[in-house]
Design a protein around this motif. Structure first.
Motif, short mmCIF file in Angstrom:
data_model
loop_
_atom_site.label_atom_id
_atom_site.label_comp_id
_atom_site.label_asym_id
_atom_site.label_seq_id
_atom_site.Cartn_x
_atom_site.Cartn_y
_atom_site.Cartn_z
N UNK A 8 0.86 -1.15 0.08
CA UNK A 8 0.13 0.10 0.17
C UNK A 8 1.03 1.44 0.12
N UNK A 9 2.26 1.17 0.55
CA UNK A 9 2.88 2.27 0.82
C UNK A 9 4.03 1.81 1.00
N UNK A 10 5.41 2.46 0.52
CA UNK A 10 6.64 2.21 0.48
C UNK A 10 7.60 3.61 0.79
N UNK A 11 8.34 3.52 1.45
CA UNK A 11 9.46 4.49 1.94
C UNK A 11 10.80 3.87 1.98
N UNK A 12 11.64 3.67 1.12
CA UNK A 12 12.96 3.03 1.50
C UNK A 12 12.67 1.37 1.58
N UNK A 13 13.12 1.04 2.69
CA UNK A 13 13.04 -0.37 3.01
C UNK A 13 11.71 -0.44 3.77
N UNK A 14 11.02 0.57 4.31
CA UNK A 14 9.97 0.43 4.96
C UNK A 14 8.96 0.41 4.12
N UNK A 15 7.92 -0.45 4.30
CA UNK A 15 6.73 -0.68 3.48
C UNK A 15 5.43 -1.24 4.34
N UNK A 16 4.55 -0.86 3.87
CA UNK A 16 3.06 -1.10 4.21
C UNK A 16 2.29 -1.95 3.41
N UNK A 17 2.65 -3.49 3.58
CA UNK A 17 2.04 -4.49 2.62
C UNK A 17 0.76 -5.01 3.34
#
Lengths: 231, 273
Positions: free
Chosen positions: A10-19
């Motif tokens: 749903x959302x990604x910022x570098x290695x951080x992502x919201x799957x």
């Protein structure tokens, strides 16, 4: 073809992502925590109690009894870890009946995380129960030659835990998806019911295996002559 | 790649958080509630056991008290029976004694009646005899009764034994006062002189004599001086008569009481009455 809810991002910022895995996990956590809180907020110690309280008491006492049957003498100590494992996996399987729900246990990342938790928890409980030295000695028994095999077995069973759960959950969702494309709606429903059953079985297997590993790690190996010698 | 390591880490964290949440909100309260209930049930059972034990104890105590009460009651009953028996014996004894006393009293009153009757008879006899004697003497003699009495008195005076005479003389000699001659009726002058002469002759001394009238004598004359006495009177005769009648009555009443207390047949059968 999508094999895991990890792929829905749903959302990604570098290695951080919201799957989807994380989102559905949080949803499950929310349901479990809020549900438990709602029910346990009005606990009574009388002879008459609410049905929800009865349900929770049955579930908790059943888990406690199961842990005890595996061979752990103080089940309350392991209840938090093993019970949560079971409840999480079981709830994830149950929620597959909800359309659009992707079970987080269908992601190899989740099952690997759970297996890693088991991998860490087993030596932790073992050390806390019989001490570091005794626990480490158990790797060289019966002989020193067994040390590499013991270590390999430790790792391989963790891998097996992760892959077994992932395979079962993923395959269930996959079969339903395939059947939906080629058969009328009645077959996917039957397969969903079958999936519920396999899901519950997997939850049971996962937590029971973890309990067995912990039991093996915490069991004190008493010398055989000592037990037979008269006091 | 099926494993996303960021997701793995996040899931480990998620799982640990879930473990904490479950411990906090599910296991602990539920286990606490079960423990509390078990404790409560155990307490209730213990309480019930204690109550039962207490009830049994009280039952035993009550039974014991009951038995004791029964024992006491029986003891009291037997004691009361004994007391009633004793009281009955006592009352019977008392009644018997009262009956005996009444019998004795009755016998005594009978004896008294007999005595009174005998006294009345005596008095009556005395009066009658005196009246008859007096009448007879009056009818028979030409001289008066008093004259005859004086004559008899004088004769007795003269017929005194020597010993009696000596005693009288001694009495007159030692006595300072006069000699008293008492009679039931006033004596005529001739008789007084005759008595004085007889005294002087008998006692061989000059005796001063005073005459008195005493109706108690009934009929007769007596001489007293310093405690010594020479007398003839119907009273004396009546006294002896009364004595005789009294002895007769006594003799009559004694065999009656003797017959009443002793069975008379026994003597008869022996042939020795």
């Amino acid at each position: 073809m999508r094999l895991s809810p990890d792929e829905i991002i749903f959302w990604q910022q570098g290695v951080f992502k919201l799957n989807a895995t994380l989102v559905f996990t949080w949803a499950l956590m929310l349901v479990l925590a809020v549900g438990a809180r709602l029910i346990t907020r009005r606990l009574v110690t009388d002879h008459t109690r609410s049905r929800w309280q009865n349900l929770l008491e049955i579930v908790v006492t059943a888990i406690v009894k199961q842990i005890e049957e595996v061979g752990l003498p103080h089940p309350e100590k392991y209840l938090g870890f093993l019970g949560t494992l079971f409840l999480f996996v079981a709830t994830a399987s149950l929620c597959t009946v909800i359309p659009g729900f992707e079970p987080p246990t269908g992601s190899l990342s989740t099952t690997a995380a759970l297996a890693l938790c088991v991998l860490v928890a087993v030596p932790m409980f073992g050390i806390s129960e019989q001490g570091l030295g005794n626990y480490l000695k158990s790797y060289v028994k019966p002989t020193f030659i067994m040390l590499p095999f013991n270590i390999i077995s430790e790792i391989s069973r963790t891998l097996a835990l992760a892959v077994r759960l992932f395979g079962n959950m993923m395959s269930g969702a996959m079969i339903i998806a395939i059947l939906l494309t080629i058969t009328p709606f009645i077959f996917p429903i039957i397969m969903t019911l079958l999936g519920l059953l396999t899901g519950m079985v997997q939850a049971y297997i996962f937590s029971i295996l973890a309990a067995v590993y912990i039991a093996a790690a915490t069991r004190k190996r008493e010398p055989r002559t000592g037990a037979a010698s008269p006091t | 790649m099926l494993i996303d390591w960021f997701t793995v880490g996040a899931q480990v964290l998620n799982f640990l958080v879930l473990v904490w949440l479950m411990k906090r909100f599910l296991y602990k309260p539920i286990l606490d509630a079960i423990d509390a209930r078990e404790k409560r049930i155990a307490a209730e059972l213990a309480d019930a056991d204690a109550k039962m034990a207490e009830a049994q104890k009280e039952r035993a105590e009550f039974q014991q008290r009951n038995e004791e009460f029964d024992r006491n009651r029986a003891a009291l009953l037997s004691k009361a029976k004994d007391e009633v028996k004793a009281e009955r014996e006592r009352l019977l004894e008392e009644a018997r004694r009262a009956a005996d006393a009444l019998t004795a009293k009755r016998q005594e009153s009978m004896v008294n009646d007999a005595r009174n009757l005998s006294q009345a008879i005596t008095r009556r006899t005395q009066d009658e005899v005196f009246a008859i004697a007096r009448k007879t003497l009056n009818d028979l003699a030409g001289t008066s009764l008093e004259e005859r009495m004086a004559e008899v008195f004088i004769r007795r005076l003269r017929g005194l034994s020597d010993q009696a005479r000596q005693v009288l003389i001694e009495a007159f000699k030692t006595g300072s006062g006069p000699a008293f001659v008492r009679s039931a009726f006033e004596l005529p002058e001739g008789q007084r002189a005759a008595i004085g002469t007889a005294l002087n002759e008998t006692l061989s001394a000059d005796v001063r004599v005073e005459f008195e009238t005493t109706p108690d004598l009934v009929s007769g004359i007596e001489l007293t001086s310093n405690g010594q006495k020479v007398a003839w009177s119907i009273s004396d005769h009546l006294a002896s008569l009364e004595k005789g009648v009294g002895e007769l009555l006594k003799g009559k009443s004694k065999p009656e009481t003797g017959d009443g207390t002793q069975p008379g047949g026994a003597k008869d059968s022996n042939g020795n009455p």
